[in-house]
Scaffold this active site. Structure first.
Site, PDB file in Angstrom:
ATOM      1  N   THR A  10       0.862  -1.288   0.050  1.00 46.48           N
ATOM      2  CA  THR A  10      -0.041   0.122  -0.001  1.00 46.48           C
ATOM      3  C   THR A  10       0.543   1.306   0.022  1.00 46.48           C
ATOM      4  O   THR A  10       0.646   2.056  -0.446  1.00 46.48           O
ATOM      5  CB  THR A  10      -1.349   0.073   1.519  1.00 46.48           C
ATOM      6  OG1 THR A  10      -2.051  -1.333   1.442  1.00 46.48           O
ATOM      7  CG2 THR A  10      -2.158   1.371   1.103  1.00 46.48           C
ATOM      8  N   ASN A  11       1.483   1.030   0.785  1.00 44.47           N
ATOM      9  CA  ASN A  11       2.748   2.401   0.996  1.00 44.47           C
ATOM     10  C   ASN A  11       3.605   1.982   1.105  1.00 44.47           C
ATOM     11  O   ASN A  11       4.401   0.949   1.445  1.00 44.47           O
ATOM     12  CB  ASN A  11       2.392   3.358   2.306  1.00 44.47           C
ATOM     13  CG  ASN A  11       0.942   3.692   2.260  1.00 44.47           C
ATOM     14  OD1 ASN A  11       0.789   4.515   1.572  1.00 44.47           O
ATOM     15  ND2 ASN A  11       0.620   2.898   2.817  1.00 44.47           N
ATOM     16  N   ASP A 109      10.184  -7.947   4.991  1.00 39.73           N
ATOM     17  CA  ASP A 109       8.955  -7.221   5.553  1.00 39.73           C
ATOM     18  C   ASP A 109       9.211  -7.927   7.058  1.00 39.73           C
ATOM     19  O   ASP A 109       9.330  -6.941   8.050  1.00 39.73           O
ATOM     20  CB  ASP A 109       7.831  -6.459   5.864  1.00 39.73           C
ATOM     21  CG  ASP A 109       6.909  -7.192   4.720  1.00 39.73           C
ATOM     22  OD1 ASP A 109       7.780  -8.713   4.441  1.00 39.73           O
ATOM     23  OD2 ASP A 109       5.645  -7.579   4.746  1.00 39.73           O
ATOM     24  N   THR A 132      -1.713  -4.682   5.191  1.00 39.43           N
ATOM     25  CA  THR A 132      -2.391  -4.564   3.832  1.00 39.43           C
ATOM     26  C   THR A 132      -2.396  -5.704   4.152  1.00 39.43           C
ATOM     27  O   THR A 132      -3.754  -6.202   4.578  1.00 39.43           O
ATOM     28  CB  THR A 132      -2.016  -4.688   2.321  1.00 39.43           C
ATOM     29  OG1 THR A 132      -1.022  -3.515   2.594  1.00 39.43           O
ATOM     30  CG2 THR A 132      -2.548  -4.700   1.421  1.00 39.43           C
TER      31      THR A 132
END
Length: 258
Positions: A10-11, A109, A132
């Site tokens: 998403t970002n 991540d 997400t």
């Protein structure tokens, strides 16, 4: 100064680290296709806001779960910052062992989150990332990831709700004032919030039931702050955990390379 970049679905979140201190963070959308020059201009503009230039960035580390963005973004770092970035993945040292069936399937991540949680808060630790997707990864006392769980993120579930139903509006994801709602918007907010929170608490409970040792629960991710103060199941909420983990990985990898 170290620039840490977390490229999520998403970002894209950028963190400026001066030694152990996180000086600033910035967030840009992943969904908008950009060229290397566009990313480069964004990077230099963000640095300029802190009176910094390319020469002030000593190195860059990148964690990405979006392969299609990596070519342009990496090229922007090389061209505009004159740095060949360290990429979280094969070849880096995290100090964390991965004992799941397919270690390569673990997201960069998640590895950074687990490194940050283990080296900052100790093990054993259950690391929950509210993004997400919502992920839970268990790191034992020896620093080994022995289990992982993936489920829908609350915003992803919410998008499915209002995109699949003609009369339900898009709503803000927030803690409702009451479960005794009297209109559609508040009914959706309460349903999403408490339904997701209940799932989180039940998932953590199941980890406790199946693991024969006490462990801490460390949560992160932008949406984690909505829930962290409303449940005793989460011990620590650290919104900058991934950058702290990336700093650990960077230091260990640099040390191993001399």
């Amino acid at each position: 100064m170290l620039l840490a970049v977390d490229i999520g679905n998403t970002n894209i979140v950028l963190g400026l680290l001066d030694g152990p201190d996180i000086v600033a963070t910035h967030r840009i959308s992943t969904g908008t296709p950009r060229t290397a020059d566009e990313y480069g201009l964004l990077l230099t503009e963000l640095l300029a806001r802190h009176n910094l230039g390319a020469a002030d960035i000593d190195d860059v580390i990148v964690s990405s779960v979006v392969p299609k963005v990596m070519h342009s973004f990496r090229a922007s770092i090389v061209t505009y910052l004159d740095v060949d970035p360290m990429i979280v993945g094969p070849g880096v040292r995290s100090g964390i062992r991965i004992a799941i069936d397919d270690p390569k399937s673990l997201g960069a991540d998640c590895l950074a989150d687990c490194a940050g949680a283990y080296y900052l808060y100790g093990g054993p630790v259950l690391v929950a990332d509210f993004g997400t997707a919502t992920t839970f990864n268990y790191v034992d006392a020896s620093g080994t990831i022995v289990s992982g769980l993936i489920t829908t993120g609350i915003r992803t579930g919410a998008n499915a709700l209002w995109s699949s139903t003609a009369q339900l509006p898009e709503v803000e994801i927030t803690r409702p004032k009451t479960v005794m709602t009297r209109n559609t918007r508040e009914a959706m907010q309460a349903g999403l919030y408490y339904g997701f929170l209940g799932g989180v608490e039940r998932t953590i409970q199941q980890f406790h039931e199946e693991i024969a040792e006490n462990f801490r629960v460390v949560a992160t991710g932008g949406l984690g702050r909505i829930f962290a103060n409303d449940t005793d199941a989460i011990d620590v909420y650290d919104p900058e955990l991934i950058f702290k983990g990336m700093a650990v990985i960077y230091a260990k990898t640099r040390k191993s390379r001399g």
